[in-house]
Write a protein that holds these residues in place. Structure first.
Motif, PDB file in Angstrom:
ATOM      1  N   THR A 157       0.840  -1.188   0.000  1.00  0.00           N
ATOM      2  CA  THR A 157       0.000   0.000   0.000  1.00  0.00           C
ATOM      3  C   THR A 157       0.878   1.242   0.000  1.00  0.00           C
ATOM      4  O   THR A 157       2.025   1.215   0.464  1.00  0.00           O
ATOM      5  CB  THR A 157      -0.921   0.034   1.228  1.00  0.00           C
ATOM      6  OG1 THR A 157      -0.118  -0.052   2.416  1.00  0.00           O
ATOM      7  CG2 THR A 157      -1.901  -1.122   1.202  1.00  0.00           C
ATOM      8  N   GLU A 158       0.327   2.323  -0.529  1.00  0.00           N
ATOM      9  CA  GLU A 158       1.046   3.598  -0.515  1.00  0.00           C
ATOM     10  C   GLU A 158       0.059   4.716  -0.202  1.00  0.00           C
ATOM     11  O   GLU A 158      -1.115   4.650  -0.562  1.00  0.00           O
ATOM     12  CB  GLU A 158       1.737   3.852  -1.851  1.00  0.00           C
ATOM     13  CG  GLU A 158       0.817   4.016  -3.033  1.00  0.00           C
ATOM     14  CD  GLU A 158       1.568   4.264  -4.328  1.00  0.00           C
ATOM     15  OE1 GLU A 158       0.956   4.839  -5.248  1.00  0.00           O
ATOM     16  OE2 GLU A 158       2.750   3.890  -4.427  1.00  0.00           O
ATOM     17  N   PRO A 159       0.521   5.766   0.497  1.00  0.00           N
ATOM     18  CA  PRO A 159      -0.372   6.876   0.825  1.00  0.00           C
ATOM     19  C   PRO A 159      -0.754   7.658  -0.421  1.00  0.00           C
ATOM     20  O   PRO A 159       0.026   7.788  -1.358  1.00  0.00           O
ATOM     21  CB  PRO A 159       0.455   7.722   1.795  1.00  0.00           C
ATOM     22  CG  PRO A 159       1.876   7.376   1.496  1.00  0.00           C
ATOM     23  CD  PRO A 159       1.870   5.942   1.042  1.00  0.00           C
ATOM     24  N   SER A 160      -1.985   8.167  -0.408  1.00  0.00           N
ATOM     25  CA  SER A 160      -2.474   8.930  -1.546  1.00  0.00           C
ATOM     26  C   SER A 160      -3.218  10.164  -1.033  1.00  0.00           C
ATOM     27  O   SER A 160      -3.014  10.591   0.104  1.00  0.00           O
ATOM     28  CB  SER A 160      -3.384   8.051  -2.410  1.00  0.00           C
ATOM     29  OG  SER A 160      -3.704   8.689  -3.620  1.00  0.00           O
ATOM     30  N   ASP A 161      -4.102  10.714  -1.861  1.00  0.00           N
ATOM     31  CA  ASP A 161      -4.782  11.963  -1.526  1.00  0.00           C
ATOM     32  C   ASP A 161      -5.813  11.769  -0.417  1.00  0.00           C
ATOM     33  O   ASP A 161      -6.179  10.640  -0.060  1.00  0.00           O
ATOM     34  CB  ASP A 161      -5.474  12.516  -2.772  1.00  0.00           C
ATOM     35  CG  ASP A 161      -4.488  12.894  -3.864  1.00  0.00           C
ATOM     36  OD1 ASP A 161      -3.738  13.853  -3.663  1.00  0.00           O
ATOM     37  OD2 ASP A 161      -4.459  12.204  -4.907  1.00  0.00           O
ATOM     38  N   ALA A 162      -6.290  12.881   0.100  1.00  0.00           N
ATOM     39  CA  ALA A 162      -7.368  12.853   1.083  1.00  0.00           C
ATOM     40  C   ALA A 162      -8.629  12.289   0.428  1.00  0.00           C
ATOM     41  O   ALA A 162      -8.818  12.391  -0.786  1.00  0.00           O
ATOM     42  CB  ALA A 162      -7.630  14.257   1.615  1.00  0.00           C
ATOM     43  N   SER A 163      -9.488  11.689   1.243  1.00  0.00           N
ATOM     44  CA  SER A 163     -10.664  11.028   0.686  1.00  0.00           C
ATOM     45  C   SER A 163     -11.897  11.280   1.538  1.00  0.00           C
ATOM     46  O   SER A 163     -11.804  11.682   2.704  1.00  0.00           O
ATOM     47  CB  SER A 163     -10.423   9.520   0.570  1.00  0.00           C
ATOM     48  OG  SER A 163     -10.284   8.947   1.865  1.00  0.00           O
ATOM     49  N   ARG A 164     -13.054  11.015   0.933  1.00  0.00           N
ATOM     50  CA  ARG A 164     -14.336  11.074   1.645  1.00  0.00           C
ATOM     51  C   ARG A 164     -15.180   9.887   1.207  1.00  0.00           C
ATOM     52  O   ARG A 164     -15.331   9.616   0.020  1.00  0.00           O
ATOM     53  CB  ARG A 164     -15.077  12.374   1.358  1.00  0.00           C
ATOM     54  CG  ARG A 164     -16.513  12.411   1.910  1.00  0.00           C
ATOM     55  CD  ARG A 164     -17.095  13.799   1.833  1.00  0.00           C
ATOM     56  NE  ARG A 164     -16.362  14.708   2.711  1.00  0.00           N
ATOM     57  CZ  ARG A 164     -16.336  16.033   2.558  1.00  0.00           C
ATOM     58  NH1 ARG A 164     -16.985  16.589   1.534  1.00  0.00           N
ATOM     59  NH2 ARG A 164     -15.646  16.786   3.389  1.00  0.00           N
ATOM     60  N   ARG A 165     -15.721   9.183   2.203  1.00  0.00           N
ATOM     61  CA  ARG A 165     -16.623   8.065   1.942  1.00  0.00           C
ATOM     62  C   ARG A 165     -17.951   8.342   2.630  1.00  0.00           C
ATOM     63  O   ARG A 165     -17.987   8.698   3.807  1.00  0.00           O
ATOM     64  CB  ARG A 165     -16.032   6.749   2.468  1.00  0.00           C
ATOM     65  CG  ARG A 165     -14.739   6.328   1.792  1.00  0.00           C
ATOM     66  CD  ARG A 165     -14.100   5.167   2.529  1.00  0.00           C
ATOM     67  NE  ARG A 165     -12.779   4.848   1.989  1.00  0.00           N
ATOM     68  CZ  ARG A 165     -12.533   3.874   1.122  1.00  0.00           C
ATOM     69  NH1 ARG A 165     -13.530   3.132   0.685  1.00  0.00           N
ATOM     70  NH2 ARG A 165     -11.311   3.649   0.685  1.00  0.00           N
TER      71      ARG A 165
END
Length: 201
Positions: A42-50
């Motif tokens: 896994t790698e960190p990515s952008d901010a998200s909303r679920r």
């Protein structure tokens, strides 16, 4: 560790033989962890909303038969990213499960469950998507005091649906050195039988 903010609200209904719940939720993450199939990490990515909804129900139809079901639907998007590039890879859009549990006698119990996974985007622009998959599992158990003997049938109908799907570049003989972007998947393991013996202390 990154900051996360979430909110959830729901309702519950109960009767002597029936219960049901319904809830809605929202979750904001400052950084989404995305699985990279090619690297196996896994790698960190952008901010998200679920945001989504969850439903569950259990019904004791008779003294020997219990039915249960659950469903969830989720909208997952990156925040602060252009609308056409904001899908979260591998974020399944909905899941449905259902099952029946039968008590044949005082010491015998059997169950059958079905799990259906909806599609998911495989890449941020949603141009590649996974297919839905369905699998059915069964279990028969005999319990006597502290001892339990069980048999589990996994993938009862021998489904060859994909268990997990990825999209990344790979190379076969004769293909360009930089590889070809394509869908890769692991099928659901074939029908199998497991035996279990358990002693509780």
């Amino acid at each position: 560790l990154v900051q996360a903010e979430g909110i959830e609200a729901g309702l519950r209904y109960e009767r002597p033989r029936f219960s049901a719940t319904a809830s809605v939720f929202a979750l904001d993450l400052d950084s989404e962890l995305v699985y990279v199939g090619d690297a196996g990490a896994t790698e960190p990515s952008d901010a998200s909303r679920r945001t989504g909804i969850e439903l569950t129900a259990t019904w004791a139809a008779t003294d020997w038969l219990t039915l249960d079901a659950a469903a969830a639907a989720t909208r997952a998007r990156f925040r602060g990213v252009a609308a056409g590039q904001n899908r979260i890879p591998l974020a399944t859009e909905y899941v449905v499960t259902g099952g029946a549990t039968v008590r044949f006698a005082e010491d015998w119990i059997g169950s059958l469950t079905v799990r259906h996974l909806g599609p998911a985007p495989l890449i941020e622009d949603n141009s590649a998507r996974s297919d839905t998959s369905t699998v059915v599992n069964g279990r028969l158990a005999w319990r006597h005091g502290r001892f339990t003997l069980a048999a589990e049938a996994l993938n009862v109908f021998d489904s060859d649906d994909a268990d997990i799907t990825y999209f990344y570049a790979s190379r076969l003989p004769g293909e360009p050195d930089e590889g070809v972007d394509d869908i890769h998947f692991h099928p659901i393991p074939p029908r199998s039988l497991r035996l279990q013996a358990r002693l509780s202390f």
